[in-house]
Design a protein around this motif. Structure first.
Motif, mmCIF file in Angstrom:
data_model
loop_
_atom_site.group_PDB
_atom_site.id
_atom_site.type_symbol
_atom_site.label_atom_id
_atom_site.label_comp_id
_atom_site.label_asym_id
_atom_site.label_seq_id
_atom_site.Cartn_x
_atom_site.Cartn_y
_atom_site.Cartn_z
ATOM 1 N N HIS A 58 0.860 -1.189 0.000
ATOM 2 C CA HIS A 58 0.000 0.000 0.000
ATOM 3 C C HIS A 58 0.889 1.230 0.000
ATOM 4 O O HIS A 58 2.089 1.139 0.174
ATOM 5 N N GLY A 59 0.299 2.355 -0.216
ATOM 6 C CA GLY A 59 1.085 3.588 -0.325
ATOM 7 C C GLY A 59 1.455 3.805 -1.771
ATOM 8 O O GLY A 59 2.029 2.936 -2.417
ATOM 9 N N GLY A 60 1.037 4.889 -2.320
ATOM 10 C CA GLY A 60 1.320 5.167 -3.709
ATOM 11 C C GLY A 60 0.293 4.589 -4.670
ATOM 12 O O GLY A 60 0.324 4.873 -5.855
ATOM 13 N N LEU A 61 -0.615 3.762 -4.158
ATOM 14 C CA LEU A 61 -1.684 3.244 -5.011
ATOM 15 C C LEU A 61 -2.842 4.235 -4.993
ATOM 16 O O LEU A 61 -3.176 4.795 -3.941
ATOM 17 N N PRO A 62 -3.490 4.468 -6.113
ATOM 18 C CA PRO A 62 -4.569 5.452 -6.169
ATOM 19 C C PRO A 62 -5.723 5.112 -5.234
ATOM 20 O O PRO A 62 -6.071 3.947 -5.055
ATOM 21 N N GLY A 63 -6.304 6.153 -4.638
ATOM 22 C CA GLY A 63 -7.504 5.997 -3.812
ATOM 23 C C GLY A 63 -7.293 5.273 -2.501
ATOM 24 O O GLY A 63 -8.242 4.789 -1.899
ATOM 25 N N GLY A 64 -6.047 5.191 -2.035
ATOM 26 C CA GLY A 64 -5.801 4.500 -0.768
ATOM 27 C C GLY A 64 -5.941 2.986 -0.882
ATOM 28 O O GLY A 64 -6.289 2.309 0.079
ATOM 29 N N ARG A 116 -7.482 -4.768 -6.562
ATOM 30 C CA ARG A 116 -7.025 -4.043 -5.377
ATOM 31 C C ARG A 116 -8.145 -4.003 -4.359
ATOM 32 O O ARG A 116 -9.313 -4.121 -4.693
ATOM 33 N N LEU A 117 -7.770 -3.809 -3.099
ATOM 34 C CA LEU A 117 -8.777 -3.678 -2.052
ATOM 35 C C LEU A 117 -8.686 -2.288 -1.441
ATOM 36 O O LEU A 117 -7.654 -1.634 -1.517
ATOM 37 N N TYR A 118 -9.790 -1.871 -0.871
ATOM 38 C CA TYR A 118 -9.904 -0.533 -0.289
ATOM 39 C C TYR A 118 -10.418 -0.661 1.142
ATOM 40 O O TYR A 118 -11.577 -0.394 1.416
ATOM 41 N N PRO A 119 -9.532 -1.058 2.077
ATOM 42 C CA PRO A 119 -9.992 -1.302 3.440
ATOM 43 C C PRO A 119 -10.203 -0.037 4.258
ATOM 44 O O PRO A 119 -10.846 -0.077 5.305
ATOM 45 N N GLY A 120 -9.686 1.088 3.796
ATOM 46 C CA GLY A 120 -9.729 2.297 4.610
ATOM 47 C C GLY A 120 -8.729 2.179 5.743
ATOM 48 O O GLY A 120 -8.157 1.108 5.982
ATOM 49 N N PRO A 121 -8.494 3.275 6.472
ATOM 50 C CA PRO A 121 -7.503 3.240 7.542
ATOM 51 C C PRO A 121 -7.974 2.374 8.707
ATOM 52 O O PRO A 121 -9.160 2.284 8.990
ATOM 53 N N GLY A 122 -7.006 1.726 9.362
ATOM 54 C CA GLY A 122 -7.317 0.946 10.554
ATOM 55 C C GLY A 122 -6.643 -0.406 10.562
ATOM 56 O O GLY A 122 -5.832 -0.740 9.703
ATOM 57 N N HIS A 123 -7.018 -1.188 11.547
ATOM 58 C CA HIS A 123 -6.461 -2.527 11.754
ATOM 59 C C HIS A 123 -7.202 -3.527 10.871
ATOM 60 O O HIS A 123 -8.415 -3.663 10.965
ATOM 61 N N VAL A 124 -6.457 -4.215 10.012
ATOM 62 C CA VAL A 124 -7.055 -5.157 9.075
ATOM 63 C C VAL A 124 -6.558 -6.560 9.402
ATOM 64 O O VAL A 124 -5.354 -6.778 9.555
ATOM 65 N N GLY A 141 -3.134 -13.269 8.946
ATOM 66 C CA GLY A 141 -2.264 -12.119 8.795
ATOM 67 C C GLY A 141 -2.971 -10.889 9.314
ATOM 68 O O GLY A 141 -4.189 -10.910 9.561
ATOM 69 N N GLN A 142 -2.213 -9.823 9.501
ATOM 70 C CA GLN A 142 -2.800 -8.550 9.933
ATOM 71 C C GLN A 142 -1.851 -7.414 9.596
ATOM 72 O O GLN A 142 -0.650 -7.615 9.454
ATOM 73 N N TRP A 143 -2.432 -6.227 9.449
ATOM 74 C CA TRP A 143 -1.635 -5.028 9.232
ATOM 75 C C TRP A 143 -2.444 -3.816 9.645
ATOM 76 O O TRP A 143 -3.652 -3.882 9.824
ATOM 77 N N ILE A 144 -1.747 -2.709 9.807
ATOM 78 C CA ILE A 144 -2.383 -1.423 10.091
ATOM 79 C C ILE A 144 -2.349 -0.626 8.792
ATOM 80 O O ILE A 144 -1.278 -0.288 8.284
ATOM 81 N N MET A 145 -3.534 -0.329 8.254
ATOM 82 C CA MET A 145 -3.621 0.458 7.024
ATOM 83 C C MET A 145 -3.597 1.932 7.401
ATOM 84 O O MET A 145 -4.441 2.398 8.167
ATOM 85 N N PRO A 146 -2.613 2.675 6.883
ATOM 86 C CA PRO A 146 -2.531 4.111 7.196
ATOM 87 C C PRO A 146 -3.697 4.889 6.575
ATOM 88 O O PRO A 146 -4.343 4.419 5.624
ATOM 89 N N ASP A 147 -3.920 6.073 7.074
ATOM 90 C CA ASP A 147 -4.912 6.976 6.481
ATOM 91 C C ASP A 147 -4.206 7.807 5.417
ATOM 92 O O ASP A 147 -3.380 8.654 5.722
ATOM 93 N N TYR A 148 -4.513 7.512 4.160
ATOM 94 C CA TYR A 148 -3.891 8.226 3.055
ATOM 95 C C TYR A 148 -4.699 9.438 2.632
ATOM 96 O O TYR A 148 -4.463 10.033 1.587
ATOM 97 N N GLY A 149 -5.730 9.796 3.436
ATOM 98 C CA GLY A 149 -6.518 10.987 3.143
ATOM 99 C C GLY A 149 -7.466 10.824 1.984
ATOM 100 O O GLY A 149 -7.855 11.791 1.356
ATOM 101 N N ASN A 150 -7.859 9.578 1.681
ATOM 102 C CA ASN A 150 -8.780 9.329 0.564
ATOM 103 C C ASN A 150 -10.114 8.865 1.088
ATOM 104 O O ASN A 150 -10.278 8.039 1.844
#
Length: 150
Positions: A58-64, A116-124, A141-150
């Motif tokens: 993630h990061g740099g992909l359009p629309g978060g 692509r997936l669009y989980p929005g910011p938060g714990h996934v 698996g798990q990750w924290i998706m940053p808030d890319y302001g989208n």
């Protein structure tokens, strides 16, 4: 011997090879806030065993957007194929989805699973299942998706 019994015996033998596969070159360590199970599997076709190391990009992909990545190696004889399915949920906002990727071999491949997936910011959190015998089953698996302001 019936085909189903033969297939089960091959699956058991293949999973017994997990210690050998575990010594294969490891994937790079996950960034902070991420954790991923390594998945050991047999293929649904051919006489093959394999290792799959999932991750997320993630990061740099359009629309978060985010993109599941699978570093996968299948070893064996014949047309080796297995499908991995990722069922994900953002535990902070409730968004969820599912993505499947066919892994083919023999050989090593790196897949960027579409769409692509669009989980929005938060714990996934994600649960991985295979269409063939695998360990662990299911994998996680798990990750924290940053808030890319989208």
């Amino acid at each position: 011997m019936p085909i189903a019994t033969t297939a089960r015996l091959l699956a058991v033998a293949a999973l017994a090879a997990v210690p050998v596969l575990a010594t294969a070159t490891p994937a790079s360590a996950a960034p902070a806030g991420e954790s991923w199970d390594t998945i050991f599997t047999v293929a649904r076709s051919g006489l093959c065993v394999g290792r799959i190391d999932p991750s997320i990009g993630h990061g740099g992909l359009p629309g978060g957007a985010a993109l599941f990545n699978f570093q996968a190696a299948l070893w064996g004889v014949g047309d080796c194929r297995a499908t991995i399915t990722a069922n994900w949920t953002n535990t902070d906002n409730g968004r969820s989805g599912s993505i499947s990727q066919e892994i083919a071999g023999p050989g090593y491949h790196h897949y960027g699973a579409e769409p692509r997936l669009y989980p929005g910011p938060g714990h996934v959190e994600v649960t991985f299942t295979m269409d063939a015998a695998s360990a662990p089953a299911p994998a996680h698996g798990q990750w924290i998706m940053p808030d890319y302001g989208n």
